[in-house]
Write an enzyme that holds these catalytic residues in place. Structure first.
Site, PDB file in Angstrom:
ATOM      1  N   ARG A  33       0.878  -1.178   0.000  1.00 19.13           N
ATOM      2  CA  ARG A  33       0.000   0.000   0.000  1.00 19.13           C
ATOM      3  C   ARG A  33       0.909   1.221   0.000  1.00 19.13           C
ATOM      4  NH1 ARG A  33      -5.084  -1.919   1.408  1.00 19.13           N
ATOM      5  NH2 ARG A  33      -5.118  -3.749   2.782  1.00 19.13           N
ATOM      6  N   ARG A  63      -6.287  -5.151  -0.631  1.00 19.84           N
ATOM      7  CA  ARG A  63      -7.716  -4.818  -0.550  1.00 19.84           C
ATOM      8  C   ARG A  63      -7.945  -3.313  -0.418  1.00 19.84           C
ATOM      9  NH1 ARG A  63     -11.215  -7.658   4.086  1.00 19.84           N
ATOM     10  NH2 ARG A  63      -9.594  -6.625   5.288  1.00 19.84           N
ATOM     11  N   HIS A  93       3.213  -9.748   0.776  1.00 13.86           N
ATOM     12  CA  HIS A  93       2.895  -8.920   1.938  1.00 13.86           C
ATOM     13  C   HIS A  93       4.157  -8.506   2.697  1.00 13.86           C
ATOM     14  CE1 HIS A  93       0.725  -8.157   5.900  1.00 13.86           C
ATOM     15  NE2 HIS A  93       0.020  -7.457   5.044  1.00 13.86           N
ATOM     16  N   TYR A 126      -0.368   4.221  12.592  1.00 14.64           N
ATOM     17  CA  TYR A 126      -0.186   2.825  12.970  1.00 14.64           C
ATOM     18  C   TYR A 126       1.134   2.673  13.724  1.00 14.64           C
ATOM     19  CZ  TYR A 126      -3.649   1.483   9.338  1.00 14.64           C
ATOM     20  OH  TYR A 126      -4.778   1.341   8.562  1.00 14.64           O
ATOM     21  N   ARG A 222      -4.633  -7.397  18.565  1.00 16.27           N
ATOM     22  CA  ARG A 222      -5.437  -6.200  18.288  1.00 16.27           C
ATOM     23  C   ARG A 222      -6.890  -6.529  17.966  1.00 16.27           C
ATOM     24  NH1 ARG A 222      -6.978  -3.476  13.774  1.00 16.27           N
ATOM     25  NH2 ARG A 222      -5.586  -4.631  12.398  1.00 16.27           N
ATOM     26  N   HIS A 250      -0.185  -2.148  15.252  1.00 14.30           N
ATOM     27  CA  HIS A 250       0.039  -2.909  14.026  1.00 14.30           C
ATOM     28  C   HIS A 250       1.333  -3.726  14.058  1.00 14.30           C
ATOM     29  CE1 HIS A 250       0.433  -3.292   9.506  1.00 14.30           C
ATOM     30  NE2 HIS A 250      -0.847  -3.558   9.665  1.00 14.30           N
TER      31      HIS A 250
END
Length: 345
Positions: A33, A63, A93, A126, A222, A250
């Site tokens: 991202r 996403r 990822h 985050y 979390r 995160h």
């Protein structure tokens, strides 16, 4: 670096300097991202125009960011960068940067590894860890992972890193098993895991066995947690908490006491089936003793001591906000880190 308490700017500065440095030959980075307006994307494009060998591994299926990532890919390709999309059927990822620089007629590698995305906006909201290193084994492993991602997808044999979907899950099971062995031998045994979610059945079963062997297990989760804590005879040595504060938690950190050896890892992966079996993920050891101690104290123990923003998971599946005893001093882990870093908010 522990973001957002530490600035994300050094990561951007690293790329800026690499893009302009005539001795830098190549920059390779994963992007999950980022966004077309990202300073990082613009710097990578600048580096490609400056004649650097720039390779970007872009995950188009992130996403809600699919359209944005296609735009990023187009920007980089137009600048002359090589854009690849990872291994078929596996989301990329992992969070990695590799810079190759010529120094004194030798090639030196610089690496950044992170638990979060290369997104400056997220880095202000985050909590995430980022490691910059020239450790030879780690740098060689990242080099091999980029070969894996940009080649035919053949599994890379790594020296220091654990990576999904190949070695991470099995090595985590081994680490839990080693903690069980320590407990059975009468040694102090402890596991602390901080992730966004815990749903993977084999790891949950292994943690139950650890509890039954006498291992002290603390989980900072979390969101989703499919483990049931505090059940007599099954999980009475497991405590689960969630921190809901100013910043979204995160970081992914795995700590194992290991008979006093204290192994600590940071990772891009949560303890979920999709992360461990269907994604390319990195898990990197923290080898520097000072950094390891700082993460243990500030990133784990501090959160276990939080009595302001903590919610405790009950054995009936309900979350209850932690009850503060009248004599107890109020303590917030995030507030402590803000004050420790003299962070301006």
């Amino acid at each position: 670096m522990h973001h957002p308490f530490d600035s994300f700017q050094p990561v951007i500065n690293l790329l800026h300097e690499a893009a302009k440095d005539p001795n830098v030959l190549a920059i390779k980075q994963t992007l999950y991202r980022s966004g077309p307006n990202s300073e990082i994307v613009q710097v990578l494009a600048e580096a490609a125009r400056n004649g650097k060998e720039v390779t970007a591994v872009i995950e188009l299926r992130a996403r809600f960011d699919e359209e944005s990532n296609i735009t990023v890919a187009n920007i980089l390709q137009e600048a002359g960068a090589v854009v690849v999309y990872g291994i078929v059927d596996y989301k990329t990822h992992a969070k990695m940067i590799l810079i190759v620089r010529r120094e004194h007629n030798q090639l030196v590698r610089y690496v950044h590894l992170g638990t979060g995305n290369y997104h400056a906006g997220n880095a202000r909201m985050y909590t995430d860890y980022g490691l910059m290193t020239t450790h030879e084994d780690i740098c060689e492993d990242v080099h091999r992972m980029f070969q894996e991602l940009t080649g035919m997808g053949k599994m890379a044999k790594l020296k220091a890193l654990l990576h999904a979907p190949f070695t991470l899950h099995s090595e985590l099971l081994k680490l839990i098993e080693q903690e069980i062995t320590c407990a059975q031998a009468g040694k102090f045994a402890r596991i602390i895991i901080k992730v966004n979610a815990l749903t993977e059945p084999q790891l949950i079963t292994a943690l139950y066995r650890a509890s039954q062997a006498g291992v002290q297990v603390d989980l900072i989760i979390r969101s989703i947690c499919c483990l049931i804590p505090q059940v007599e005879g099954m999980s009475e040595n497991i405590h689960v908490r969630s921190i809901v504060g100013r910043f979204l938690e995160h970081t992914r950190v795995y700590y194992f006491e290991q008979g006093g050896e204290q192994k600590l890892y940071c990772a891009s992966a949560d303890w979920m089936g999709r992360n461990l079996f269907s994604r390319i993920e990195t898990c990197f050891p923290i080898l520097d003793k000072r950094i390891k101690q700082r993460i243990l104290e500030d990133g784990l123990i501090s959160y276990l001591n939080d009595n302001q923003n903590a919610w405790i998971l009950q054995k009936n599946g309900q979350w209850h906000k932690v009850a503060v005893e009248k004599q107890a001093v109020s303590y917030s882990a995030q507030r402590y880190l803000i004050e420790k870093k003299s962070m301006k908010i």
